[in-house]
Design an enzyme around this catalytic site. Structure first.
Site, PDB file in Angstrom:
ATOM      1  N   ARG A   1       7.492   2.545  -5.962  1.00 25.71           N
ATOM      2  CA  ARG A   1       8.952   2.736  -5.975  1.00 25.71           C
ATOM      3  C   ARG A   1       9.525   2.338  -7.332  1.00 25.71           C
ATOM      4  O   ARG A   1      10.401   3.022  -7.868  1.00 25.71           O
ATOM      5  CB  ARG A   1       9.616   1.915  -4.865  1.00 25.71           C
TER       6      ARG A   1
ATOM      7  N   CYS B   1      16.022  -5.615  -6.004  1.00 27.30           N
ATOM      8  CA  CYS B   1      15.090  -4.827  -5.194  1.00 27.30           C
ATOM      9  C   CYS B   1      15.803  -3.526  -4.876  1.00 27.30           C
ATOM     10  O   CYS B   1      16.456  -2.952  -5.727  1.00 27.30           O
ATOM     11  CB  CYS B   1      14.679  -5.598  -3.940  1.00 27.30           C
TER      12      CYS B   1
END
Length: 282
Positions: free
Chosen positions: A181, A240
């Site tokens: 990611r 995040c």
């Protein structure tokens, strides 16, 4: 009683007297928001209350403000949650989730510290470690709590919400998402893949040993130092996808004695809310 700071083991928690500590079950599944609450009814640590990430530890009504998928609740709203749980000033808090503290257990830990509550810890190994130790489990709804008077305020120096401030000074972003990611190879949750230019990557599962508990403090310190180099802990800003799993890295750094890092609360989902902001790949 010893002041709680970062982590607590099941045996120590089980030895604490009933009513002496507020225990909060934070189990949550992003793919199935109701799953954690259903599992709580099937079994939880005796005396625990349940925290829902979307309702209790976030304010989803603020998503349109560019604050990411899980905007922080206002201090007044968070105070109301603590009041409903029966928390009172001076009462220690222990949060836990299904296993690793990866989601809302660390988020609740950090929110409490943001609100000035220092006597708080995450159960190392979570509910899985509790059950493995053969400790008692309770089923059903939690007993009704007597609401208390709670009025906490956030220490705004511990959190960044201003996207433009990220590039100022010597701040170093540390992204807790999985490497694919971070690189932008895949993106299951947000509309754009990649990372904030200049951010480094420390996937939060790297904080854990094979048994699901946090690695020893000395090992964590060495591993974070290898990623961050000479960057001072106070210059580290965690992020995040939406400001949840980043708290796992923040907790791990605190446990390692690397104190004073902060959270970029909107995180990646907040950063990409403006299409003009740059995106790095690879």
């Amino acid at each position: 009683m010893t002041l709680l700071t970062t982590l607590i083991d099941p045996a120590t928690l089980s030895a604490m007297a009933p009513g002496e500590v507020l225990i909060v079950d934070c189990n949550f599944d992003l793919a199935d928001p109701g799953k954690g609450e259903r599992e709580f009814r099937l079994g939880h640590i005796p005396g625990a209350v349940y925290a829902n990430l979307d309702r209790d530890l976030s304010d989803l009504s603020r998503q349109h403000e560019g604050l990411g998928r899980h905007p922080l609740p206002l201090a007044s709203a968070f105070s109301a949650v603590l009041s409903r749980w029966g928390w009172r000033a001076g009462m220690p808090v222990v949060s836990y989730d299904a296993g690793s503290g990866a989601l809302t257990a660390a988020r609740l830990w950090w929110l409490l510290r943001l609100a000035g509550v220092r006597d708080v810890a995450v159960l190392d190994g979570g509910f899985a470690a509790w059950k493995k130790a053969g400790l008692p489990v309770e089923e059903g709804e939690p007993a009704p709590r007597t609401a208390t008077e709670v009025a906490l305020h956030y220490d705004e120096t511990q959190v960044l919400t201003d996207h433009a401030a990220l590039g100022q000074g010597s701040r170093q972003l540390l992204d807790a998402r999985a490497a694919p990611r971070y690189r932008g190879d895949v993106e299951p949750l947000d509309r754009v893949g990649g990372h904030v230019p200049g951010a480094l990557n420390r996937p939060f599962p790297d904080n854990l040993a094979d048994d699901g508990r946090f690695k020893p403090a000395a090992q964590l310190r060495a591993e974070f130092s290898a990623v961050l180099g000479d960057t001072k802990p106070a210059d580290v800003v965690h992020m995040c996808g939406s400001g949840v799993t980043a708290c796992h890295n923040l907790l791990a750094m605190e446990h390692a004695g690397l104190h004073g890092s902060r959270l970029y609360a909107p995180s990646w989902s907040g950063w990409i809310s403006d299409a003009s902001r740059p995106v790095a790949k690879g």
